[in-house]
Design a protein around this motif. Structure first.
Motif, short mmCIF file in Angstrom:
data_model
loop_
_atom_site.label_atom_id
_atom_site.label_comp_id
_atom_site.label_asym_id
_atom_site.label_seq_id
_atom_site.Cartn_x
_atom_site.Cartn_y
_atom_site.Cartn_z
N TYR A 148 -42.21 -36.10 63.63
CA TYR A 148 -41.22 -36.23 64.66
C TYR A 148 -41.03 -35.03 65.50
O TYR A 148 -40.64 -34.12 65.23
CB TYR A 148 -39.90 -36.71 64.02
CG TYR A 148 -39.70 -37.78 63.51
CD1 TYR A 148 -39.71 -39.10 64.25
CD2 TYR A 148 -39.43 -38.09 61.91
CE1 TYR A 148 -39.77 -40.54 63.57
CE2 TYR A 148 -39.53 -39.18 61.46
CZ TYR A 148 -39.50 -40.53 62.15
OH TYR A 148 -39.59 -41.51 61.44
N LEU A 151 -37.42 -34.58 66.35
CA LEU A 151 -36.43 -33.87 65.15
C LEU A 151 -36.93 -32.23 65.10
O LEU A 151 -36.10 -31.38 64.79
CB LEU A 151 -36.96 -34.35 63.75
CG LEU A 151 -36.46 -33.91 62.61
CD1 LEU A 151 -34.83 -33.83 62.55
CD2 LEU A 151 -37.04 -34.53 61.32
N LEU A 200 -33.52 -41.62 65.41
CA LEU A 200 -33.76 -40.90 63.96
C LEU A 200 -33.09 -41.35 62.77
O LEU A 200 -33.45 -41.84 61.86
CB LEU A 200 -33.71 -39.36 64.03
CG LEU A 200 -34.75 -38.48 64.98
CD1 LEU A 200 -34.47 -37.20 65.26
CD2 LEU A 200 -36.12 -38.69 64.34
N GLU A 205 -37.29 -44.03 65.74
CA GLU A 205 -37.90 -43.07 66.73
C GLU A 205 -39.36 -42.90 66.35
O GLU A 205 -39.94 -43.04 65.33
CB GLU A 205 -37.32 -41.46 66.34
CG GLU A 205 -37.95 -40.52 67.13
CD GLU A 205 -37.22 -40.46 68.69
OE1 GLU A 205 -37.33 -39.13 69.01
OE2 GLU A 205 -36.87 -41.43 69.30
#
Length: 214
Positions: A148, A151, A200, A205
């Motif tokens: 991600y 993230l 997320l 996501e």
């Protein structure tokens, strides 16, 4: 030049750093390469990630480098003024924050800019290269583990000021304005990624290398 009052120097640094940060490389690169304006497709975000959605990786890389470079240049020039003219070192933190704000709220795009990840890395690189290395390293580790990108940006943003305070007095000198700038930049990065945070949490996501279609 060292007789310039701090308030005057601060205004000059803030204004010039903001204008540099406002340069919209996503739009500049796209127009130069004959691509569609990134504000008209995808997330409509004038940043490297959205430019990548055009399918042109070279344009995305150039946008990324340009956004990082403008942040680095703003702080670098400020540090040169500090060294040459005896201006207050605190101006570096002001420059970093204003360059970042320029990317988020660019005067040239009606104050609607990108999320600021590349520009944040650029200003950190100019402030303390070792801190930039630690921050980018954190981003790479999180991307490799989670896949991600958002993230990784969020975690890196949170850890950057923590790293700075942890290494202050050991790897680099502690400068209050720099610490404050990094904390504000981290908070703004989290705010700009609020939609990513929601996705997320919802498990929607997109991961690096995956299709946008589910």
């Amino acid at each position: 030049m060292n007789a310039v009052p701090f308030a005057v120097a601060a205004v000059l640094v803030a204004l010039l750093s903001y204008l540099l940060g406002s340069l919209p490389f996503a739009v500049i690169v796209s127009k130069a390469m004959g691509l569609q304006d990134p504000r008209t497709f995808g997330s409509k975000n004038p940043g490297a990630t959205n430019v990548l959605r055009s399918g042109n990786k070279k344009a995305a890389v150039l946008t990324l480098l340009g956004d990082a470079f403008k942040g680095w240049l703003a702080v670098f020039l400020t540090l040169q003024a500090v060294a040459a003219w005896g201006w207050a070192p605190a101006l570096a933190g002001i420059s970093a924050l204003c360059a970042f704000l320029g990317h988020l709220f660019p005067v040239f795009l009606g104050f609607k800019g990108g999320k600021g990840v590349a520009t944040a890395i650029g200003v950190i690189l100019a402030l303390t290269p070792w801190l930039a290395l630690a921050t980018v390293g954190t981003w790479l580790i999180i991307v490799w583990v989670s896949r991600y990108s958002s993230l990784a940006a969020i975690v890196s943003a949170v850890f950057a000021p923590f790293y700075y305070l942890l290494g202050a007095g050991v790897a680099w000198p502690l400068q209050a304005s720099t610490a404050a700038a990094l904390i504000v930049i981290a908070a703004l990065l989290l705010w700009r990624h609020q939609e990513n945070i929601r996705r997320l949490m919802n498990g929607t996501e997109s991961k690096v290398g995956s299709s946008k279609k589910r």
